[in-house]
Design an enzyme around this catalytic site. Structure first.
Site, PDB file in Angstrom:
ATOM      1  N   ASP A  12       0.957  -1.090   0.119  1.00  0.00           N
ATOM      2  CA  ASP A  12      -0.140   0.052  -0.218  1.00  0.00           C
ATOM      3  C   ASP A  12       1.049   1.088  -0.022  1.00  0.00           C
ATOM      4  O   ASP A  12       2.256   1.151   0.292  1.00  0.00           O
ATOM      5  CB  ASP A  12      -1.063   0.038   1.394  1.00  0.00           C
ATOM      6  CG  ASP A  12      -1.758   1.188   1.385  1.00  0.00           C
ATOM      7  OD1 ASP A  12      -2.327   1.705   0.417  1.00  0.00           O
ATOM      8  OD2 ASP A  12      -1.911   1.719   2.356  1.00  0.00           O
TER       9      ASP A  12
ATOM     10  N   ASP B  77      -1.468  -1.023   5.974  1.00  0.00           N
ATOM     11  CA  ASP B  77      -1.595  -0.509   7.416  1.00  0.00           C
ATOM     12  C   ASP B  77      -3.287  -0.081   7.590  1.00  0.00           C
ATOM     13  O   ASP B  77      -3.668   0.237   8.830  1.00  0.00           O
ATOM     14  CB  ASP B  77      -1.186   0.994   7.732  1.00  0.00           C
ATOM     15  CG  ASP B  77      -1.458   1.953   7.076  1.00  0.00           C
ATOM     16  OD1 ASP B  77      -1.556   3.106   7.455  1.00  0.00           O
ATOM     17  OD2 ASP B  77      -1.801   1.909   5.740  1.00  0.00           O
TER      18      ASP B  77
ATOM     19  N   GLU C 148      -2.758  20.378  -1.124  1.00  0.00           N
ATOM     20  CA  GLU C 148      -3.638  21.627  -0.679  1.00  0.00           C
ATOM     21  C   GLU C 148      -3.373  22.114   0.548  1.00  0.00           C
ATOM     22  O   GLU C 148      -3.188  23.227   0.986  1.00  0.00           O
ATOM     23  CB  GLU C 148      -4.949  21.145  -0.923  1.00  0.00           C
ATOM     24  CG  GLU C 148      -5.925  22.411  -1.347  1.00  0.00           C
ATOM     25  CD  GLU C 148      -7.175  21.968  -1.782  1.00  0.00           C
ATOM     26  OE1 GLU C 148      -8.149  21.448  -1.125  1.00  0.00           O
ATOM     27  OE2 GLU C 148      -7.493  22.122  -3.249  1.00  0.00           O
TER      28      GLU C 148
ATOM     29  N   LYS D 272      -4.412  26.503 -10.637  1.00  0.00           N
ATOM     30  CA  LYS D 272      -3.061  25.911 -10.407  1.00  0.00           C
ATOM     31  C   LYS D 272      -3.136  24.168 -10.888  1.00  0.00           C
ATOM     32  O   LYS D 272      -4.510  23.740 -11.115  1.00  0.00           O
ATOM     33  CB  LYS D 272      -3.027  25.774  -8.889  1.00  0.00           C
ATOM     34  CG  LYS D 272      -3.951  24.892  -8.092  1.00  0.00           C
ATOM     35  CD  LYS D 272      -3.804  24.903  -6.615  1.00  0.00           C
ATOM     36  CE  LYS D 272      -5.096  24.260  -6.012  1.00  0.00           C
ATOM     37  NZ  LYS D 272      -5.009  24.151  -4.345  1.00  0.00           N
TER      38      LYS D 272
ATOM     39  N   ASN E 121      -8.665  -1.275   4.292  1.00  0.00           N
ATOM     40  CA  ASN E 121      -8.623  -1.380   2.628  1.00  0.00           C
ATOM     41  C   ASN E 121      -7.509  -2.310   2.219  1.00  0.00           C
ATOM     42  O   ASN E 121      -7.466  -2.804   1.179  1.00  0.00           O
ATOM     43  CB  ASN E 121      -8.444  -0.181   1.947  1.00  0.00           C
ATOM     44  CG  ASN E 121      -7.231   0.682   2.326  1.00  0.00           C
ATOM     45  OD1 ASN E 121      -6.670   0.727   3.346  1.00  0.00           O
ATOM     46  ND2 ASN E 121      -6.768   1.134   1.138  1.00  0.00           N
ATOM     47  N   ASP E 122      -6.425  -2.697   3.292  1.00  0.00           N
ATOM     48  CA  ASP E 122      -5.466  -3.701   2.912  1.00  0.00           C
ATOM     49  C   ASP E 122      -5.726  -4.973   3.183  1.00  0.00           C
ATOM     50  O   ASP E 122      -4.763  -5.794   2.933  1.00  0.00           O
ATOM     51  CB  ASP E 122      -4.203  -2.913   3.274  1.00  0.00           C
ATOM     52  CG  ASP E 122      -3.802  -1.504   2.836  1.00  0.00           C
ATOM     53  OD1 ASP E 122      -3.919  -1.413   1.555  1.00  0.00           O
ATOM     54  OD2 ASP E 122      -3.499  -0.671   3.619  1.00  0.00           O
TER      55      ASP E 122
ATOM     56  N   GLY F  99      -4.832   3.309  -3.511  1.00  0.00           N
ATOM     57  CA  GLY F  99      -6.196   4.183  -3.816  1.00  0.00           C
ATOM     58  C   GLY F  99      -6.159   5.382  -4.486  1.00  0.00           C
ATOM     59  O   GLY F  99      -7.078   6.141  -5.036  1.00  0.00           O
TER      60      GLY F  99
END
Length: 1077
Positions: free
Chosen positions: A317, A745, A437, A507, A748-749, A623
């Protein structure tokens, strides 16, 4: 035999049961969470997640997780916006904005739902996180639903007081559960291969048992009639010459029991104990202890220790694993002038490498020193900028002060972030859609332009440094926001300032911005381009900033077209919006560029470099957007300047067959490009997004995709769902047939962690889901280097040698029983006392082999890290291939023959004692067993490379234990000791031939192995042999040049890693210095 087997099976059952119980309790904890659900009484009451049903209206409050997949109806904001953190879904910590349908915005209080009715028609449950198709029938009208109105289970509500939503999917139908995979049962390759060896030994057992039974039947048929002392006329049917078949079959049982020692059932017990001790050492390794968090490494299962030493591919990941997901504003270019003197991590590494280079002197050394002086850690998160020309209001003295002010205004206004006041520090922090940002806003704040408030229609900026010397608060009214997408690669806001001037602030990627500049807007283009190239070489992420002043009439005309496109309904809506945006984002004026550093976790580049030198491949599955993933690839040196990128993306066509053909063509072209490449140093990187990957993983295409991927030096898959991570992991595991390791971690892993041969969880900021599903856990990615290169190498080699030795000793011991039975007419007579055979595996040979499995080190941990190529002995399976296994079995066969025939020849027909007595069965068996104990223990002493007092105690203590046992056993009553009564004191010890036979047999058994290792070390040495000799002769201290040369040779040639990146930087610096000279 039964007891050890039952113990092993029972232990495995208990371990599996404990793991299942932990998973059950984890599920119960999640399902017992409470949420507010609308009830029949017209109010909202609390229900557990497991009681939530499709169609329920739920109220979720700030910082709570969504219990199911919801359709957003309204929020505490008037326009129905809410902010969601999807860390558990895609690993991203940045917030995503969701917006309710305008038709349901009025449902913003509890009482409004008493008469609420509607019908939702939508797609079937599926794992796609980024798509949704459906509609809402409400108050007689039909409204289209898209992903911006969907709140997914396990996402968290942030910066929003509350939202109302309707449950669409629950439980296993929710998208996060659709992305989950079943937890597989994992076994190491060594353990699986061990089963085949057991099958081989069992076959040998059957063969020699059949031979024994056949021989016994022949003896009964032909010899029994002439053995008058056996009284054949009175023999029962088992010894009847007339029924040899029955005699042979009955003897088969005896033979199977007698030769059962060929099957090392105790091996399974010993391995379980050894693996638990190995896991304990991993847990207690102080080098893998994170002082910041106080978390050590943890082996959550001991089944896969040796698998750590055979890894071929790592699937990782990104967010929270490779990166801290923290951007630091480091440098900038404004009006063609570069600002920022702080070096990046790449520049620092290059400086350090040059400092270690013995050939560089003089000016290079000075350059290194100056770089180190500038390297410092900023106390401000997200801001590592240092340049007195801009700090503390000094920018007002610059000749380009107006451009600098405009630059900072773009940073402070062109975003979608939300400010939060930190009451402790008095400063504002920002919840932004991306870490970039956030760093821009921090930079603007530190340069004197603090964004401090956002309303539905305005942003407010406090200018700290002004010509008057007093702070000024300015309001910018937001007219339009043209959001950033991976296709647009830019973001634009159109605002009206306090003077009524309409400004377009933009930008984006430099390639996109530069194409949209006006002729007058290219004033700083040449200088800015040069600065951007320098920033890119330093591993920084860059964006270009531009602006444009708009006339009122021009804006009004455009806004009418834009609103018309925005409110249109149809398939061409997105195209109309894009055309409208493209129409306005023209004739821009270039202001400058930013350079931020994506903060990798500590030691990540060095770890990746070391793993690459060890011959491991690394895939990144994230992701994140493609641009973010590519930037991270550059930051951690998976990508570098000069590497050819193969980007596979879908065409966007609605015809799926056309899309598949286009993707297949891209894959084919990529393979052709690699085949036609003549430069042996050329490196390729494969980059693919989630939508394209969905097609590439289909059955008719996945093998071609894998073929392209394995030919590339690095692979980055972006915008992938959790299920796609698991599917990619499965493809690599099954397609290559090699060991895979997945590390992550977040929740989603979990899928890929469970799917990989080895799953490693990082106990980071994303919760403990990944750790709970993992086989091993570490606190930071950098500890993976030591876990694999040191512990993996040791564990693989220890277990491999331990198993080989176990088979060797059991063959050496078990076959002597067969030889003696054949020697005695297949009578079923054992040459050894029953107690000898019982103690053989339990006491006399068990501890040395366990000490080999726990403490053996062919090289030290420091050497493992200095010579990473030694790790390749595991993936190449050099110590547990059939050549090695059969070699040890052959050694056991030879040893058994030597011991048996030396004892038979010496003791058969000559005097054993001074009085002239010959040896009886007890003396022969005890002498032969003594030879076995000495030979096997001396053999394991020769096998070991690393000795501590523990090894000495176990080896020589086992031999001493044999003599102690003989003393105690022989001192017992003859009713217990039988023929072994006083056998050592009265029979064996006084007889010189006993000691001579033991010495001769031990030397004869160990000589073949000594000859083998002598030949191997002299003519075909392996890596660790060379290192051992260098260490033994202290050449690493006395001859540093030789040591350095051997270290450089012991690295796998790799096209990725920090070393390649630094070498390129060094070449660049040297070239500049040569020009100066």
């Amino acid at each position: 035999m039964i007891a050890p087997l039952a113990f092993v099976v029972g232990l495995s059952m208990a371990k599996e049961g404990l793991e299942d119980w932990r998973r059950f309790m984890q599920d119960r904890e999640v399902n017992s969470r409470k949420v507010h659900v609308h009830n029949e009484e017209g109010g909202f009451g609390k229900k557990t997640w497991e009681d939530v049903r499709v169609g329920d209206v739920v109220k979720v409050e700030k910082d709570q997780f969504f219990p199911a997949d919801l359709l957003l109806l309204s929020s505490n904001y008037e326009d129905g916006i809410c902010y969601v953190e999807t860390m558990n879904l895609d690993g991203e910590t940045n917030l995503k904005a969701k917006k309710a349908l305008e038709a349901t915005l009025g449902l913003d209080e509890d009482d409004n739902f008493n008469n609420f009715k509607g019908i939702i028609k939508c797609e079937d449950p599926n794992p796609s996180l980024y798509t949704f198709v459906g509609n809402l029938e409400y108050e007689g009208k039909v409204y289209a639903i898209d992903p911006t109105q969907i709140l997914l289970r396990d996402s968290k509500l942030r910066n929003t007081e509350f939202v109302y939503g309707v449950v669409i999917f629950t439980g296993h139908d929710s998208k996060v559960m659709q992305n989950s995979t079943r937890s597989p049962s994992k076994r190491s390759r060594v353990e699986k291969k061990m089963d085949y060896i057991i099958y081989v030994l069992f076959s040998v057992l059957l063969v020699i048992s059949l031979i024994s039974s056949f021989g016994f039947a022949v003896e009964i048929k032909y010899s029994m009639p002439v053995w008058w002392f056996m009284r054949p006329q009175d023999a029962d049917e088992y010894y009847s010459p007339k029924k040899p078949v029955i005699s042979g079959l009955s003897h088969m049982v005896t033979a199977l029991m007698l030769y059962g020692y060929l099957i090392p059932i105790s091996l399974y017990v010993s391995i379980e104990v050894v693996k638990v001790l190995q896991a304990t050492f991993i847990n207690q390794d102080i080098q893998m202890y994170d002082e910041d968090t106080g978390i050590p490494a943890q082996a959550r299962t001991s089944n896969l220790n040796e698998e750590l030493g055979q890894v071929d591919t790592i699937l990782s990941d990104k967010t929270g694993t490779l990166t801290c997901n923290q951007m630091d504003f480091l440098k900038c270019s404004i009006a063609g002038i570069p600002y920022g003197v702080s070096p990046s991590e790449v520049e620092l590494a290059a400086a350090q490498q040059m400092a270690n280079d013995q050939e560089d002197q003089g000016e290079l050394k000075t350059l290194v020193a100056s770089k180190k002086e500038k390297a410092h850690k900023s106390p401000i998160k997200g801001f590592n900028f240092e340049d007195n020309r801009l700090m503390n209001g000094n920018w007002l003295k610059e000749p380009t002060a107006a451009r600098i002010m405009l630059f900072c205004q773009i940073l402070a206004v062109c975003h979608t972030a939300i400010p939060e006041l930190n009451e402790e520090t008095g400063n504002y922090t920002y919840e932004a859609e991306s870490p970039d940002e956030g760093s821009f806003l921090v930079a603007a704040r530190e340069l004197g332009f603090e964004f401090f408030q956002r309303t539905q229609s305005s942003v407010f900026v406090r200018e700290k440094y002004t010509a008057s010397g007093k702070p000024i608060e300015r309001e910018y009214k937001i007219l339009n926001v043209l959001e950033f997408t991976s296709k647009r690669k830019r973001m634009t806001v159109i605002v009206r300032d306090e003077e009524g001037q309409i400004l377009l602030l933009c930008k984006g990627a430099d390639s996109i911005i530069f194409d949209r500049l006006s002729k007058d807007g290219k004033l700083y283009l040449e200088d800015t381009t040069r600065h951007l190239n320098d920033y890119g070489e330093a591993g920084l992420r860059t964006l270009a900033l531009a602006y444009r002043k708009l006339e009122e009439s021009e804006y009004t005309a455009w806004n009418n077209e834009f609103q018309k496109a925005k409110t249109s309904i149809g398939a061409d809506r997105d195209a109309m919006l894009e055309n409208a945006a493209d129409m306005m984002e023209r004739d821009l004026f270039l202001v400058g560029a930013t350079a931020v550093e994506d903060k990798l976790q500590k030691g990540v580049p060095q770890c990746i470099d070391k793993l690459a030198q060890a011959g491991l491949k690394l895939w990144v599955l994230t992701g994140d957007k493609m641009e973010t993933a590519i930037n991270i690839g550059f930051a951690c040196s998976l990508l570098r300047q000069g590497m050819k990128q193969i980007c596979i993306t879908e065409s966007g066509s609605e015809d799926k067959q056309e899309v598949k053909e286009d993707i297949l063509k891209q894959i084919t072209n990529g393979l052709e490009m690699i085949k036609q490449e003549n430069d042996p140093h050329a490196a390729f990187a494969l980059i693919i997004d989630g939508k394209t990957l969905a097609y590439a993983l289909e059955d008719d295409m996945k093998l071609k995709f894998l073929g392209l991927a394995v030919e590339c030096a690095s692979v980055i898959c972006c915008r992938v769902s959790p299920k796609q991570k698991a599917l990619v992991t499965r493809l690599v595991k099954q397609g290559t047939g090699k060991t895979t390791l997945a590390i992550g971690d977040g929740a989603n892993d979990v899928g890929m962690i469970q799917e990989a041969d080895i799953g490693v969880g990082i106990s980071g900021v994303e919760g403990m889901q990944a750790v709970m599903a993992s086989d091993f856990s570490v606190s930071q990615f950098r500890f993976l280097e030591r876990l694999l290169v040191v512990h993996g190498h040791w564990c693989y080699k220890r277990i491999a040698q331990m198993i080989c030795y176990f088979f060797y000793k059991n063959i050496a011991f078990g076959l002597t029983l067969f030889y003696f039975e054949a020697f005695t007419g297949f009578s079923g007579q054992s040459v050894y006392d029953d107690w000898y055979m019982l103690l053989f595996n339990v006491v006399l040979t068990s501890l040395p082999v366990m000490s080999l499995g726990v403490f053996e080190q062919d090289v030290s941990s420091e050497v493992c890290l200095e010579f990473p190529a030694v790790y390749q002995q595991g993936p190449r399976n050099l110590f547990f291939d059939w050549y090695r296994i059969l070699g040890w079995m052959g050694n056991g066969l030879l040893c058994s023959l030597i011991i048996f025939f030396i004892n038979i020849i010496i003791l058969y027909d000559q005097a054993f004692r001074a009085e002239g007595q010959t040896a009886d069965l007890a003396v022969l068996g005890t002498t032969m067993f003594t030879c076995i104990v000495w030979s096997l223990n001396c053999q394991i002493a020769l096998t070991m490379s690393h000795f501590t007092w523990i090894q000495h105690v176990t080896i020589w203590g086992s031999i001493a234990a044999w003599y102690i046992f003989l003393l105690i056993y022989g001192a017992l009553s003859p009713r217990i000791s039988g023929d072994a009564y006083q056998i050592l004191v009265e029979a064996l010890a006084p007889a010189p031939i006993y000691w001579q036979t033991t010495l001769l047999a031990t030397i004869a058994c160990t000589l073949p192995y000594m000859a083998h290792i002598a030949y191997q070390r002299c003519f075909e040495p392996e890596d660790h042999h060379i290192i051992q000799e260098i260490k033994y002769y202290r050449k690493d201290v006395e001859d540093q040049h030789m040591w350095t040369r051997e270290r450089s040779k012991a690295r796998q040639k790799t096209k990725i890693g920090f070393t390649a990146r630094v070498d390129a930087k060094i070449r660049q610096v040297r070239a500049k210095l040569n020009k100066k000279q």
